[in-house]
Design an enzyme around this catalytic site. Structure first.
Site, PDB file in Angstrom:
ATOM      1  N   GLY A 169       5.914   4.161  -8.850  1.00 44.48           N
ATOM      2  CA  GLY A 169       6.527   2.862  -9.100  1.00 44.48           C
ATOM      3  C   GLY A 169       5.503   1.744  -9.096  1.00 44.48           C
ATOM      4  CG  HIS A 170       3.451   0.670  -5.487  1.00 46.27           C
ATOM      5  ND1 HIS A 170       3.756   1.687  -4.615  1.00 46.27           N
ATOM      6  CD2 HIS A 170       3.942  -0.459  -4.926  1.00 46.27           C
ATOM      7  CE1 HIS A 170       4.377   1.188  -3.562  1.00 46.27           C
ATOM      8  NE2 HIS A 170       4.519  -0.106  -3.724  1.00 46.27           N
TER       9      HIS A 170
ATOM     10  NE  ARG B 117      10.482   0.976   5.395  1.00 45.98           N
ATOM     11  CZ  ARG B 117      10.184  -0.243   4.964  1.00 45.98           C
ATOM     12  NH1 ARG B 117      10.381  -0.526   3.677  1.00 45.98           N
ATOM     13  NH2 ARG B 117       9.705  -1.161   5.775  1.00 45.98           N
TER      14      ARG B 117
ATOM     15  N   GLY C 169       0.793  -1.206   0.000  1.00 43.51           N
ATOM     16  CA  GLY C 169       0.000   0.000   0.000  1.00 43.51           C
ATOM     17  C   GLY C 169       0.831   1.264   0.000  1.00 43.51           C
TER      18      GLY C 169
ATOM     19  CG  LEU D 190      -0.755   1.691  -4.090  1.00 36.87           C
ATOM     20  CD1 LEU D 190      -1.814   1.308  -5.119  1.00 36.87           C
ATOM     21  CD2 LEU D 190       0.198   0.529  -3.860  1.00 36.87           C
ATOM     22  CG  HIS D 191       5.640   4.823  -4.870  1.00 36.83           C
ATOM     23  ND1 HIS D 191       6.179   4.114  -5.923  1.00 36.83           N
ATOM     24  CD2 HIS D 191       6.101   4.221  -3.742  1.00 36.83           C
ATOM     25  CE1 HIS D 191       6.938   3.143  -5.466  1.00 36.83           C
ATOM     26  NE2 HIS D 191       6.907   3.174  -4.147  1.00 36.83           N
TER      27      HIS D 191
ATOM     28  CD  GLN E 130       6.996  -7.912   4.025  1.00 35.84           C
ATOM     29  OE1 GLN E 130       6.237  -8.774   3.563  1.00 35.84           O
ATOM     30  NE2 GLN E 130       7.508  -6.953   3.268  1.00 35.84           N
TER      31      GLN E 130
ATOM     32  N   GLY F 206       8.952  -4.769  -8.679  1.00 34.79           N
ATOM     33  CA  GLY F 206       9.878  -3.721  -9.079  1.00 34.79           C
ATOM     34  C   GLY F 206      11.325  -4.148  -8.903  1.00 34.79           C
TER      35      GLY F 206
ATOM     36  CE  LYS G 280      12.072   1.141  -4.058  1.00 34.67           C
ATOM     37  NZ  LYS G 280      12.405   0.650  -2.680  1.00 34.67           N
TER      38      LYS G 280
END
Length: 284
Positions: free
Chosen positions: A36-37, A187, A31, A33-34, A61, A147, A149
Site C-alpha cells: 500500500g505504501h 498492523r 514505516g 512499509l507494505h 498520535q 491511502g 484505507k
C-alpha cells in the site's frame, strides 16, 4: 537516495530542488512499509520530479494504552523499498528532532475528528494533524499522498490543508489489498494465522452490505445491524464501530441518498484493531 534525520538537511535540499524548478511529492508514513505504501510512493514518483518519504512513528498520535512501543520498525527494509520505488530522500527524525522539550503547540480540529476513530482514540487526530502540519512545513511539497484505507484521516488532512491555506494538493490513493481481500496494514503482522483468517470478514462484510444497498436497502440502521451481526459471529472479532458516513465530513447519515457514501468500520481481531471502508458508488 539519501536518508536524513535532521530537519535542516531536508529543508536545504528542498531549497536546492526549488531553484531547479522541481515538483516535489511527499508520502508521510510510520514505516514498516507494505505494498500500500509502495503504491503511494510509485504514484508520487510518476507525478513529480522529486519524492520525499517520511518514516516516523509519531508518539503524539498514540494513546497511553496503544501500541507505540510494539509498533513494527525496520528502517533497512523500508529504505530498500523506497529506493526501488523511486524515492530521493527519506526523512527519519528522532523524537527530539520533531518535538523540542517544551513543545506546546498543537493543531486541533473539531467535527470531522469527533466521529469514528476519534471516539475511541481521542488524542489521535490532534497528533496526526500536528505532525503532518510540521512535516508539510519541513518538506514543502506540491503534492502529498495518502491511502484511502484511512478514510477519516484523508478527510481530516484535506480539511486541515483547506483551513490552514497550505498550498498542497492532497491526493487519495486506492486501498491495496491482499489477494484474499484483507487491506494491507503494518498492523497485520500482529495477527496469528487464525486471526488473519478471521480478519477476512471485514472486507467480506463490507461487500455484502454494499450488495444489500444495491438490492434496495438504504436505511443505515438496517445495514449497520446486519454488519455488526456478521462481524461479531466470530468471538475473535469485536466491533469498535460500524458507520455509514458522508466522505467529506465523516458525519453519520440516517438514510443513503447519495451513492458516494462511505461505510467505515473498525474491528478488534484478537488484540489487533483493524480499519477498512468501502464506497457505495460502485455497483457489483
Amino acid at each position: 537516495m539519501k536518508i536524513f534525520k535532521e530537519i535542516k538537511k531536508v529543508k536545504d535540499i528542498v531549497r536546492l530542488w526549488r531553484l531547479e524548478d522541481n515538483k516535489i511529492g511527499f508520502v508521510p508514513t510510520m514505516g514498516y512499509l507494505h505494498e500500500g505504501h509502495k503504491s503511494l510512493i510509485e504514484r508520487a514518483a510518476a507525478e513529480n520530479d522529486k519524492v520525499i518519504v517520511s518514516i516516523y512513528v509519531n508518539p503524539m498520535q498514540f494513546g497511553p494504552k496503544e501500541d507505540l512501543a510494539s509498533y513494527p520498525r525496520d528502517l533497512e527494509r523500508d529504505a530498500k523499498i523506497c529506493e526501488e520505488a523511486g524515492v530521493d530522500v527519506i526523512f527519519h527524525p528522532d523524537n527530539s528532532e520533531m518535538y523540542v522539550p517544551d513543545f506546546c503547540t498543537y493543531v486541533d480540529m473539531s467535527i470531522i475528528t469527533e466521529e469514528l476513530c476519534g471516539k475511541s482514540r481521542p488524542v489521535h487526530f490532534r497528533g496526526v494533524c500536528t505532525v503532518v502540519a510540521k512535516l508539510f512545513h519541513i518538506t514543502s511539497p506540491d503534492r502529498a499522498y495518502f491511502g484511502q484505507k484511512d478514510a477519516q484521516q484523508l478527510a481530516v488532512i484535506r480539511k486541515m490543508v483547506e483551513d490552514l491555506n497550505f498550498d498542497i494538493e492532497v491526493i487519495g490513493c486506492p486501498i491495496v489489498r491482499d489477494q484474499d481481500g484483507l487491506a494491507k496494514s503494518s498492523r497485520n503482522t500482529y495477527l496469528s494465522p487464525e486471526e488473519r483468517t478471521s480478519a477476512l470478514a471485514l472486507n467480506q462484510t463490507l461487500k455484502k452490505a454494499r450488495e444489500l444497498f444495491w438490492s434496495g436497502i438504504n436505511k443505515t440502521d438496517e445495514l449497520i445491524k446486519f454488519m455488526k451481526t456478521e462481524l461479531e459471529e466470530d468471538s475473535r472479532r469485536k466491533v469498535d464501530y460500524v458507520e455509514i458516513v458522508e466522505p467529506r465530513t465523516m458525519q453519520p447519515i440516517g438514510a443513503v441518498t447519495e451513492k458516494n457514501c462511505c461505510i467505515a468500520i473498525a474491528v478488534w481481531v484478537g488484540k489487533t484493531r483493524l480499519i477498512d471502508n468501502i464506497s457505495l458508488d460502485e455497483k457489483l
